[in-house]
Write a protein that holds these residues in place. Structure first.
Motif, mmCIF file in Angstrom:
data_model
loop_
_atom_site.group_PDB
_atom_site.id
_atom_site.type_symbol
_atom_site.label_atom_id
_atom_site.label_comp_id
_atom_site.label_asym_id
_atom_site.label_seq_id
_atom_site.Cartn_x
_atom_site.Cartn_y
_atom_site.Cartn_z
ATOM 1 N N ILE A 67 -22.409 1.275 -56.256
ATOM 2 C CA ILE A 67 -23.448 1.109 -57.113
ATOM 3 C C ILE A 67 -22.717 0.503 -58.356
ATOM 4 O O ILE A 67 -22.051 0.975 -59.126
ATOM 5 N N GLU A 68 -23.498 -0.710 -58.866
ATOM 6 C CA GLU A 68 -22.924 -1.279 -60.024
ATOM 7 C C GLU A 68 -24.213 -1.430 -60.881
ATOM 8 O O GLU A 68 -25.131 -2.104 -60.550
ATOM 9 N N ASN A 69 -24.081 -0.990 -62.215
ATOM 10 C CA ASN A 69 -25.020 -1.132 -63.066
ATOM 11 C C ASN A 69 -26.565 -0.686 -62.459
ATOM 12 O O ASN A 69 -27.506 -1.542 -62.711
ATOM 13 N N GLY A 70 -26.640 0.282 -61.814
ATOM 14 C CA GLY A 70 -27.778 0.937 -61.240
ATOM 15 C C GLY A 70 -28.048 0.410 -60.118
ATOM 16 O O GLY A 70 -29.226 0.428 -59.796
ATOM 17 N N ILE A 71 -27.568 -0.503 -59.561
ATOM 18 C CA ILE A 71 -28.246 -1.251 -58.331
ATOM 19 C C ILE A 71 -27.035 -0.934 -57.122
ATOM 20 O O ILE A 71 -25.685 -1.107 -57.373
ATOM 21 N N HIS A 72 -27.563 -0.690 -55.935
ATOM 22 C CA HIS A 72 -26.785 -0.517 -54.744
ATOM 23 C C HIS A 72 -26.340 -2.033 -54.237
ATOM 24 O O HIS A 72 -27.080 -2.859 -54.070
ATOM 25 N N VAL A 73 -24.956 -2.359 -54.372
ATOM 26 C CA VAL A 73 -24.577 -3.381 -54.185
ATOM 27 C C VAL A 73 -24.999 -4.107 -52.765
ATOM 28 O O VAL A 73 -25.552 -5.226 -52.746
ATOM 29 N N ARG A 74 -24.805 -3.385 -51.797
ATOM 30 C CA ARG A 74 -24.955 -3.967 -50.350
ATOM 31 C C ARG A 74 -26.354 -4.367 -50.320
ATOM 32 O O ARG A 74 -26.798 -4.997 -49.616
ATOM 33 N N THR A 75 -27.410 -3.682 -50.732
ATOM 34 C CA THR A 75 -28.673 -3.908 -50.580
ATOM 35 C C THR A 75 -29.716 -4.468 -51.822
ATOM 36 O O THR A 75 -30.861 -5.027 -51.484
ATOM 37 N N GLY A 76 -29.330 -4.356 -52.838
ATOM 38 C CA GLY A 76 -29.897 -4.728 -53.956
ATOM 39 C C GLY A 76 -31.017 -3.627 -54.634
ATOM 40 O O GLY A 76 -31.782 -3.703 -55.401
ATOM 41 N N PHE A 77 -31.189 -2.555 -53.850
ATOM 42 C CA PHE A 77 -32.030 -1.513 -54.237
ATOM 43 C C PHE A 77 -31.552 -0.806 -55.491
ATOM 44 O O PHE A 77 -30.434 -0.616 -55.828
ATOM 45 N N VAL A 78 -32.579 -0.188 -56.314
ATOM 46 C CA VAL A 78 -32.330 0.188 -57.510
ATOM 47 C C VAL A 78 -31.850 2.057 -57.256
ATOM 48 O O VAL A 78 -32.117 2.515 -56.171
ATOM 49 N N GLU A 79 -30.737 2.183 -57.878
ATOM 50 C CA GLU A 79 -29.977 3.745 -57.782
ATOM 51 C C GLU A 79 -31.261 4.754 -58.394
ATOM 52 O O GLU A 79 -31.699 4.425 -59.369
ATOM 53 N N ALA A 80 -31.686 5.526 -57.449
ATOM 54 C CA ALA A 80 -32.577 6.595 -57.943
ATOM 55 C C ALA A 80 -32.548 7.478 -56.645
ATOM 56 O O ALA A 80 -32.265 7.292 -55.828
ATOM 57 N N GLU A 81 -33.458 8.557 -56.784
ATOM 58 C CA GLU A 81 -33.451 9.640 -55.769
ATOM 59 C C GLU A 81 -34.422 9.077 -54.708
ATOM 60 O O GLU A 81 -35.347 8.257 -54.929
ATOM 61 N N GLY A 82 -33.686 9.051 -53.641
ATOM 62 C CA GLY A 82 -34.370 8.755 -52.362
ATOM 63 C C GLY A 82 -33.776 7.420 -51.818
ATOM 64 O O GLY A 82 -34.006 6.708 -50.889
ATOM 65 N N LEU A 83 -32.885 7.020 -52.744
ATOM 66 C CA LEU A 83 -31.615 5.490 -52.225
ATOM 67 C C LEU A 83 -31.286 5.563 -50.805
ATOM 68 O O LEU A 83 -31.659 4.809 -50.091
ATOM 69 N N MET A 84 -30.414 6.594 -50.803
ATOM 70 C CA MET A 84 -29.755 6.525 -49.343
ATOM 71 C C MET A 84 -30.717 6.845 -48.032
ATOM 72 O O MET A 84 -30.451 6.187 -47.202
ATOM 73 N N GLU A 85 -31.798 7.469 -48.141
ATOM 74 C CA GLU A 85 -32.800 7.857 -47.252
ATOM 75 C C GLU A 85 -33.310 6.342 -47.123
ATOM 76 O O GLU A 85 -33.569 5.965 -45.901
#
Length: 161
Positions: A67-85
């Motif tokens: 996660i860099e700057n609140g973004i999951h690097v591999r996917t571009g998804f925002v870091e938040a609850e439910g990200l990995m699901e």
């Protein structure tokens, strides 16, 4: 004279036989070349050729879920609850870009999930469905827009004469 009247049919039969031989020769040659280039393709051991030749292993190193700057690097998804699901269920079948470009309401996301389950063989998400839908609705809400979105983050520059 009867022998001469059958001559064209005999020639046709010879040509058909030569054509069949040529096709068989090409098929065997292609198989041999394929075997020479990748002998594991024809191997029936416990390791399937499919896993060795068709798929590239994705490295599971420290940066895999970085996660860099609140973004999951591999996917571009925002870091938040439910990200990995969301990552684990949505990017198994398609690119994260497909998810990122769609902004839908809760009802539309559920309808889309049902469509994927009915037509695209998506598995039952169970308890993860509510987590995923909440993540998407919260982080990628519907944006009211006209014909096209207004340009943002423009870096203007001076034209040189």
């Amino acid at each position: 004279m009867d022998e001469n009247t059958n001559l064209p049919e005999q020639i046709k039969a010879v040509y058909r036989s030569l054509f069949a031989f040529l096709i068989a020769f090409c098929i065997i040659a292609i198989g041999l070349i394929t075997y020479i280039k990748n002998p594991n393709l024809f191997n029936n051991d416990s390791k399937s050729a499919e896993t060795e030749s068709e798929y590239v292993a994705i490295p599971q190193d420290d940066d895999f879920d970085k996660i860099e700057n609140g973004i999951h690097v591999r996917t571009g998804f925002v870091e938040a609850e439910g990200l990995m699901e969301t990552v684990n269920n949505c990017t198994n079948c398609h690119s994260s870009e497909l998810v990122l470009q769609n902004r839908m309401s809760k009802e539309r996301w559920i309808a889309t999930i049902r469509w994927m389950q009915e037509t695209q063989n998506l598995w039952d998400l169970g308890g993860n469905e509510a987590i995923i839908v909440d993540y998407l609705v919260t982080n990628y809400p519907v944006i009211a827009k006209g014909r096209r979105s207004a340009l943002t983050d423009i870096q203007w520059y001076e034209l040189e004469d």
